[in-house]
Design a protein around this motif. Structure first.
Motif, short mmCIF file in Angstrom:
data_model
loop_
_atom_site.label_atom_id
_atom_site.label_comp_id
_atom_site.label_asym_id
_atom_site.label_seq_id
_atom_site.Cartn_x
_atom_site.Cartn_y
_atom_site.Cartn_z
N VAL A 239 0.85 -1.20 0.00
CA VAL A 239 0.00 0.00 0.00
C VAL A 239 0.88 1.25 0.00
O VAL A 239 0.62 2.22 -0.72
N THR A 240 1.95 1.20 0.80
CA THR A 240 2.84 2.37 0.92
C THR A 240 3.65 2.62 -0.34
O THR A 240 4.12 3.74 -0.57
N ILE A 241 3.85 1.59 -1.17
CA ILE A 241 4.64 1.77 -2.40
C ILE A 241 3.76 1.70 -3.65
O ILE A 241 4.26 1.57 -4.77
N ASN A 242 2.43 1.73 -3.43
CA ASN A 242 1.45 1.80 -4.54
C ASN A 242 1.55 0.62 -5.51
O ASN A 242 1.53 0.79 -6.74
N ILE A 283 21.42 -17.36 0.82
CA ILE A 283 21.79 -16.23 -0.04
C ILE A 283 20.58 -15.69 -0.80
O ILE A 283 20.35 -14.47 -0.85
N PHE A 284 19.78 -16.59 -1.37
CA PHE A 284 18.61 -16.15 -2.14
C PHE A 284 17.59 -15.43 -1.26
O PHE A 284 16.99 -14.44 -1.69
N LEU A 285 17.37 -15.93 -0.03
CA LEU A 285 16.42 -15.26 0.84
C LEU A 285 16.90 -13.87 1.22
O LEU A 285 16.13 -12.90 1.23
N ALA A 286 18.19 -13.75 1.52
CA ALA A 286 18.76 -12.43 1.88
C ALA A 286 18.61 -11.45 0.71
O ALA A 286 18.18 -10.30 0.89
N ILE A 287 18.95 -11.91 -0.51
CA ILE A 287 18.85 -11.04 -1.68
C ILE A 287 17.39 -10.69 -1.96
O ILE A 287 17.05 -9.54 -2.28
N GLY A 288 16.50 -11.69 -1.81
CA GLY A 288 15.07 -11.44 -2.04
C GLY A 288 14.52 -10.38 -1.11
O GLY A 288 13.73 -9.51 -1.52
N LEU A 289 14.89 -10.43 0.17
CA LEU A 289 14.42 -9.43 1.14
C LEU A 289 15.02 -8.06 0.85
O LEU A 289 14.35 -7.03 1.02
N MET A 294 13.87 -2.52 -1.56
CA MET A 294 14.14 -1.46 -2.52
C MET A 294 13.11 -1.40 -3.64
O MET A 294 13.26 -0.63 -4.60
N THR A 295 12.06 -2.22 -3.53
CA THR A 295 11.07 -2.32 -4.60
C THR A 295 10.34 -1.01 -4.86
O THR A 295 9.84 -0.36 -3.93
N THR A 296 10.28 -0.64 -6.14
CA THR A 296 9.51 0.54 -6.56
C THR A 296 8.66 0.23 -7.78
O THR A 296 7.90 1.09 -8.23
N SER A 297 8.79 -0.99 -8.32
CA SER A 297 8.06 -1.35 -9.54
C SER A 297 7.48 -2.75 -9.43
O SER A 297 7.87 -3.53 -8.56
N SER A 298 6.58 -3.04 -10.33
CA SER A 298 5.92 -4.36 -10.33
C SER A 298 6.92 -5.48 -10.56
O SER A 298 6.88 -6.52 -9.89
N TRP A 299 7.82 -5.30 -11.54
CA TRP A 299 8.75 -6.37 -11.88
C TRP A 299 9.69 -6.69 -10.71
O TRP A 299 10.02 -7.86 -10.47
N SER A 300 10.12 -5.65 -9.97
CA SER A 300 11.03 -5.91 -8.85
C SER A 300 10.30 -6.57 -7.69
O SER A 300 10.88 -7.37 -6.96
N LEU A 301 9.01 -6.27 -7.53
CA LEU A 301 8.22 -6.93 -6.48
C LEU A 301 8.10 -8.41 -6.79
O LEU A 301 8.29 -9.26 -5.91
N ASP A 363 10.76 2.33 9.19
CA ASP A 363 9.73 2.15 8.16
C ASP A 363 9.87 0.76 7.55
O ASP A 363 10.78 0.00 7.90
N PHE A 364 8.97 0.42 6.62
CA PHE A 364 8.98 -0.93 6.04
C PHE A 364 10.28 -1.23 5.30
O PHE A 364 10.83 -2.32 5.42
N LYS A 365 10.78 -0.29 4.53
CA LYS A 365 12.00 -0.51 3.76
C LYS A 365 13.18 -0.80 4.69
O LYS A 365 13.99 -1.70 4.43
N GLN A 366 13.27 -0.04 5.76
CA GLN A 366 14.35 -0.26 6.73
C GLN A 366 14.18 -1.61 7.42
O GLN A 366 15.16 -2.31 7.68
N MET A 367 12.92 -1.97 7.73
CA MET A 367 12.66 -3.25 8.39
C MET A 367 13.11 -4.41 7.52
O MET A 367 13.79 -5.34 7.99
N TYR A 368 12.75 -4.38 6.22
CA TYR A 368 13.13 -5.48 5.33
C TYR A 368 14.64 -5.53 5.12
O TYR A 368 15.21 -6.62 4.97
N THR A 369 15.29 -4.39 5.13
CA THR A 369 16.75 -4.37 5.03
C THR A 369 17.38 -5.03 6.24
O THR A 369 18.34 -5.82 6.12
N MET A 370 16.85 -4.73 7.42
CA MET A 370 17.37 -5.32 8.65
C MET A 370 17.09 -6.83 8.71
O MET A 370 17.94 -7.62 9.12
#
Length: 395
Positions: A239-242, A283-289, A294-301, A363-370
């Motif tokens: 919702v926050t990233i539309n 490795i894949f889970l870390a990269i995925g999170l 950093m997601t801003t587009s549909s393809w990256s989500l 915020d959510f982005k910081q949470m997923y980074t952590m």
């Protein structure tokens, strides 16, 4: 014990289908119960959350106790008693006059779900050839993954087009079919020695928790904790990233990736050893999170969904295969598997509370980074403390 050189034998297929239906009903009801508690019973958000979470408590109690008593009570009896009571407590959702009644139903339903899934996890091992255990467990794990994708999707769809009673009746019909399957499938009980029976009947901590599996269960806890951030907060994050419109495809991509890669990961496990799939899963889970943060587009989500599927999805089944390999005593397979899944369930269960508290400060982005740091920690711990399996077990 039953065993055969052919992986896709009648018993393996039957147990896998039973497991799919059991998990399907679990996910079907899990995704709608909080909404029902709020809309029908006037529950607050926290009360609705408890209605969802108390189910996990029942499941954990079942995994600990039934894992310990599985071979004493008999795999066949546990499966049949569990599925009948899982059906009965599912039908009880038709009568929910108050929150207290709902809590009781959820607790009991969770317990009997845990009882059945603990039994099926042990029973299926008898139908998998030892040299194909990694591959077999990954194919079996597909039943859980597909249920996790189809159940929530169908639950949300039906909630907006039908009623809770219709959903409960549909779930009950599916469990009636499952019950018939549980009473017709061939299940052999373990023949325990007097010493094994006395050990299983004691109340020492070792009869509830398999110390040989504790390390991989601890890793599973951290991986479950990381994945809980997706289960609990993705809907709010998009919702926050539309990206609400595309978000429904996230778990579809997740499930598709798992469906394609799990059998391959199983063969790699059997041929090259557990490390060849465990390290990539971290490795894949870390990269995925990180991609998700950093997601801003549909393809990256959707890319993050694929990577998280490669990471968590690969770990979940192969961690189970590791747990099976670590416990040599066949009479303690139930305890070993319940120990592993307790770690996994605990991570997913406490994750929303811990990360919810963290969310108040970031915020959510910081949470997923952590949270992306958790799989890296798992990889480091795994490298430092995991001793590995004897080479002959991979061949």
């Amino acid at each position: 014990m039953v065993n055969t050189e052919k992986l896709f034998n009648k018993g393996f297929i039957s147990v896998t289908l039973i497991n799919f239906l059991v998990y399907f009903v679990y996910y079907l009801l899990m995704v709608i119960i909080a909404v029902v508690a709020q809309d029908k019973l006037g529950a607050t958000l926290s009360q609705a959350g408890l209605a969802s979470g108390i189910y996990v408590i029942g499941t954990l109690i079942a995994r600990l106790y039934i894992g310990k008593k599985l071979e004493v009570m008999g795999r066949k009896q546990v499966l049949r008693i569990g599925i009948v009571l899982y059906l009965v407590t599912t039908i009880m959702y038709l009568y929910m006059p108050s929150l207290i009644v709902l809590y009781v139903i959820r607790l009991l339903n969770g317990f009997f779900y845990g009882m059945v899934s603990t039994a099926t996890n042990a029973i299926v091992t008898a139908y998998i050839p030892l040299e194909r255990r990694g591959e077999g467990i990954n194919y079996y794990g597909l039943s859980t993954s597909l249920a996790a994708a189809i159940g929530p999707f169908l639950g949300m769809l039906l909630l907006h087009t039908t009623s809770i009673n219709f959903i409960v009746i549909m779930a009950s019909v599916m469990l009636i079919v499952t019950t018939i399957g549980c009473f017709t499938i061939k299940v052999n009980n373990m023949h325990l020695t007097t010493e094994q029976r006395l050990s299983a009947n004691s109340w020492q901590i070792s009869t509830f928790i398999d110390t040989k599996v504790m390390f991989i269960a601890g890793i599973a806890f951290l991986m479950g904790l990381a994945y809980s951030s997706v289960l609990s907060f993705l809907a709010s994050y998009v919702v926050t990233i539309n990206l609400v419109s595309i978000s429904s495809l996230f778990f579809v991509v997740y499930a598709l990736v798992i469906t394609i890669t799990r059998p391959i990961a199983g063969r790699i496990f059997d041929q090259y050893g557990e490390n060849s799939v465990m390290y990539p899963s971290y490795i894949f889970l870390a990269i995925g999170l990180l991609v998700l943060s950093m997601t801003t587009s549909s393809w990256s989500l959707l890319l993050s969904g694929a990577l998280i599927g490669l990471g968590y999805g690969t770990f979940m089944s192969n961690g189970q295969a590791v747990a099976l390999h670590l416990e040599k005593d066949i009479s303690r397979i139930g305890v070993a598997l319940s120990t592993y899944f307790v770690g996994l369930d605990l991570g997913i269960g406490v994750g929303p509370y811990l990360l919810g508290a963290l969310r108040r400060f970031v915020d959510f982005k910081q949470m997923y980074t952590m949270v992306a740091v958790l799989p890296i920690i798992c990889a480091v711990l795994y490298r430092l403390f995991y001793k590995g399996l004897p080479k002959k077990q991979h061949n």
